[in-house]
Design an enzyme around this catalytic site. Structure first.
Site, PDB file in Angstrom:
ATOM      1  N   HIS A   1       8.558 111.313  -1.527  1.00 59.11           N
ATOM      2  CA  HIS A   1       9.484 110.774  -0.524  1.00 59.11           C
ATOM      3  C   HIS A   1      10.712 110.155  -1.192  1.00 59.11           C
ATOM      4  CE1 HIS A   1      10.596 108.380   3.134  1.00 59.11           C
ATOM      5  NE2 HIS A   1      10.989 107.513   2.209  1.00 59.11           N
ATOM      6  N   GLU A   2      10.499 109.371  -2.251  1.00 56.68           N
ATOM      7  CA  GLU A   2      11.622 108.719  -2.927  1.00 56.68           C
ATOM      8  C   GLU A   2      12.493 109.732  -3.661  1.00 56.68           C
ATOM      9  OE1 GLU A   2      12.325 105.750  -2.238  1.00 56.68           O
ATOM     10  OE2 GLU A   2      10.447 105.310  -1.188  1.00 56.68           O
TER      11      GLU A   2
ATOM     12  N   HIS B   1      14.910 111.378  -1.275  1.00 55.82           N
ATOM     13  CA  HIS B   1      16.137 110.634  -0.966  1.00 55.82           C
ATOM     14  C   HIS B   1      17.265 111.011  -1.930  1.00 55.82           C
ATOM     15  CE1 HIS B   1      15.000 108.036   2.306  1.00 55.82           C
ATOM     16  NE2 HIS B   1      14.006 107.469   1.642  1.00 55.82           N
TER      17      HIS B   1
ATOM     18  N   GLU C   1      14.896 108.705   6.647  1.00 58.24           N
ATOM     19  CA  GLU C   1      13.490 108.493   6.313  1.00 58.24           C
ATOM     20  C   GLU C   1      12.637 109.676   6.757  1.00 58.24           C
ATOM     21  OE1 GLU C   1      12.204 105.968   4.481  1.00 58.24           O
ATOM     22  OE2 GLU C   1      14.306 105.460   4.185  1.00 58.24           O
TER      23      GLU C   1
END
Length: 303
Positions: A169-170, A173, A226
């Protein structure tokens, strides 16, 4: 008071008020045109999502990496990394290595879904990961590939699959250039603030205008970031042979760890845990397809 040639009486104050009101609208119109030109002149299509996004065309990849490196160095000067030879540091680096190895194939697959070609923006990233001593159940990845995982995440994640979901997920980004998009949004916000000040709005009016922009545009946009990172990160974890099904219990535990203190979704930069879990459940069949398609070595972490 004075008489005009057509017999109408008017005061000088009324005339000045009209002129000032007209000038205010001209100023607002001018800033609106400027903001619109900036917005539409800096739109580009993201290959991961197929959506048009706002990224300042003057910000190149090297500048973005430099900003990420500067922020990373500042964080490391304040936070204490654990021994890089410790077991946890080695395990986190191995998870990162597996995720990074699948970036190109996942980007190509997602871009193909949208009829696009991968841009391979991250090929010049200088990937690095540290584990930071902190009770925070968190992690981050800055532009340019500088990452960190906080030790507080490990007991909440419970296994390598869940850690991979968070790290994916990070990483997403950074791949999606969400930092650059936020910088462009900040510029639009500044244009709005300048418009309010130059047009003679009082402090309360300016605050109302910025609140409307925040609730109507900035916060929903942040929540969409997100959701995008959840999807791309889940596909990365699946392609890297981690079990994407660990994402749902992970976010259930994350919600419990927060003690239910999250603000209402409409006033938050993040989806609430229930919304996030529903989105992840809907993505699970696709994630399992990515796992079957790209997990070439048969490895399965955490099992």
């Amino acid at each position: 008071m004075r008489q005009d040639p057509f017999g109408n009486q008017r005061t000088g104050g009324q005339r000045r008020g009209g002129l000032l009101g007209g000038a205010r609208w001209l100023i607002l119109l001018g800033f609106a045109v400027y903001g619109g030109c900036y917005y539409f002149g800096n739109r580009t299509v993201d290959p991961y999502t197929g959506e048009k996004v706002l990224i300042d065309s003057a910000l190149d990849a090297n500048e973005e990496k430099a900003l990420g490196l500067q922020a990373y160095q500042e964080i490391l000067s304040q936070e204490r990394p654990v021994d890089p030879n410790s077991q946890i540091a080695q395990q986190v680096r191995e998870i990162a290595k597996r995720l990074i190895a699948k970036v190109d194939v996942v980007e190509a697959a997602l871009a193909e879904e949208h009829g696009m070609k991968a841009q391979n923006f991250s090929r010049d990233f200088d990937w690095e990961v540290n584990v930071l001593q902190s009770d925070q159940a968190n992690a981050f990845c800055l532009p340019g590939g500088k990452m960190a995982v906080y030790t507080g995440l490990i007991p909440v994640a419970k296994n390598a699959d869940a850690v991979a979901v968070v790290m994916g997920h990070e990483i997403a980004h950074a791949l999606l250039r969400h930092g650059a998009q936020r910088m462009a949004q900040q510029k639009l916000t500044q244009i709005g603030q300048m418009a309010g000040a130059a047009s003679g709005m009082d402090a309360q009016q300016q605050q109302m205008m910025m609140s409307a922009m925040g609730y109507g545009y900035l916060l929903p946009y942040a929540r969409s970031h997100e959701t995008q990172a959840d999807e791309v990160g889940l596909m990365l974890a699946a392609a890297a042979c981690f079990n994407p099904e660990e994402a749902v219990p992970l976010w259930q535990r994350m919600g419990e760890a927060s003690g239910g203190q999250a603000p209402p979704e409409f006033s938050s930069t993040h989806p609430n845990p229930g919304t996030r879990i529903q989105n992840l459940q809907a993505l699970m069949p696709k994630a399992m397809q990515y796992r079957e398609r790209f997990c070439t070595n048969g490895a399965s972490a955490g099992r």
